[in-house]
Scaffold this active site. Structure first.
Site, short mmCIF file in Angstrom:
data_model
loop_
_atom_site.label_atom_id
_atom_site.label_comp_id
_atom_site.label_asym_id
_atom_site.label_seq_id
_atom_site.Cartn_x
_atom_site.Cartn_y
_atom_site.Cartn_z
N ASP A 225 0.83 -1.21 0.00
CA ASP A 225 0.00 0.00 0.00
C ASP A 225 0.86 1.26 0.00
OD1 ASP A 225 -2.22 1.60 0.01
OD2 ASP A 225 -2.60 1.42 2.16
N GLU A 226 1.57 1.45 -1.10
CA GLU A 226 2.35 2.65 -1.32
C GLU A 226 1.87 3.34 -2.59
OE1 GLU A 226 6.79 2.18 -0.19
OE2 GLU A 226 6.23 0.30 -1.17
N TYR A 227 2.13 4.67 -2.67
CA TYR A 227 1.93 5.44 -3.90
C TYR A 227 0.49 5.49 -4.38
CZ TYR A 227 6.89 4.69 -3.59
OH TYR A 227 8.18 4.62 -3.13
#
Length: 313
Positions: A173-175
């Site tokens: 759960d990045e960017y």
């Protein structure tokens, strides 16, 4: 003390992925269930004892087959047990106002050529997992507007696993850039609904958590805790030791995280030694490329398995 840093190579590749995603790639839709891919040939039995070794591969730049090129000098077993395709994306359709699973041209190429890029690893006994990552469009694992929307995205992922004969899904759960394109901010229910639906769709496949972002801190909702639905969770900061904050046994956790060629061999050895001494069951590596990295790999295999690593191109 180890420095908590994110890989520059990873960040650069993410930027390439985001650009490529706009011009290339295809979308996995939530239609009828995909026909299953042919099962790989049975893998030889492994005698290796010790933690599960995981290798993320940036497929924008490198081949998944690199994961299968390393064996232990003592016994000949695979060094790596899990190979992660990095990365598919969670994108946002502004017309339909919904998230969808997207593959840039490089990820799509790996999937379309599963017989030559994925099956050879599986035939060696290496599990192949698809990582799914945010793509700057506002869609993320933690902001589905309804349980139905979360379940629909879970179906896209599980259909992809079935269609291409993969061994599971990894959440990163990045960017996501929550709020872009009019999307919502993270809510308490989304990730719980998503993981619950995905586990129901693929009860015998791997679900892993790259322990970062809003989703990683939203594992419980309405009396449901999805922690136990994960097979693995790992520290996202290379060159460091950080126990993931999730209620899983030590056998499923990797507090150690290293970038191959980017984390010093002495630090790699220290982290591997600590993994064994403190009884953890997973060791995470990132950015395995096509070079002979046997010295970097041996830095952890000596501590984890009591053997040097051998590179066979």
């Amino acid at each position: 003390m180890f420095t908590l840093v994110r890989s520059r190579a990873r960040t650069a590749a993410l930027a390439l992925s985001a650009v490529a995603a706009l011009a290339f790639g295809t979308t996995a839709t939530a239609g009828a269930a995909a026909a299953p891919a042919p099962a790989p040939a049975p893998a030889p039995a492994s005698a290796k004892q010790g933690p599960t070794s995981v290798a993320y591969v940036e497929v924008n730049n490198n081949s998944m087959l690199n994961v299968g090129k390393y064996t232990l000098a003592n016994g000949g077993d695979n060094v790596f047990d899990v190979a992660v395709i990095f990365a598919a994306n969670i994108n946002y359709d502004t017309g339909k106002k919904e998230a969808y699973l997207h593959f840039n041209e490089n990820v799509q190429r790996v999937l379309d050529n599963a017989d030559t890029q994925i099956r050879p690893l599986q035939e060696k006994g290496i599990k192949v997992v698809l990582s799914v990552l945010g793509n700057h469009q506002g869609a993320g694992f933690a902001n589905f507007p309804s349980q139905q929307a979360a379940s629909g995205f879970a179906k896209q992922m599980s259909d992809t696993v079935t269609k291409y004969g993969l061994d599971g899904i990894d959440f990163d759960d990045e960017y996501a850039e929550y709020g872009n394109n009019g999307t919502g901010q993270p809510n308490a229910s989304s990730f719980v609904h998503l993981v619950t639906a995905l586990r129901a769709n693929m009860p015998d496949k791997i679900i892993s958590l790259y322990n970062i972002g809003p989703a990683a801190s939203r594992l419980s909702y309405g009396g449901v805790d999805v922690s136990s639905k994960f097979d693995y969770a790992w520290n996202p900061y290379y060159g460091s030791w950080q126990v993931p904050g999730i209620a899983l046994p030590k056998s499923k956790l990797s507090p150690a995280a290293v970038e191959i060629g980017g984390t010093s061999q002495s630090t790699v050895a220290d982290l591997a030694r600590r993994t064994v001494s403190e009884g953890y069951g997973v060791f995470l590596t990132y950015n395995l490329d096509g070079s002979d990295r046997s010295a970097d790999v041996s830095a952890f295999t000596r501590e984890l398995y009591g053997s040097d690593a051998v590179y066979k191109p």
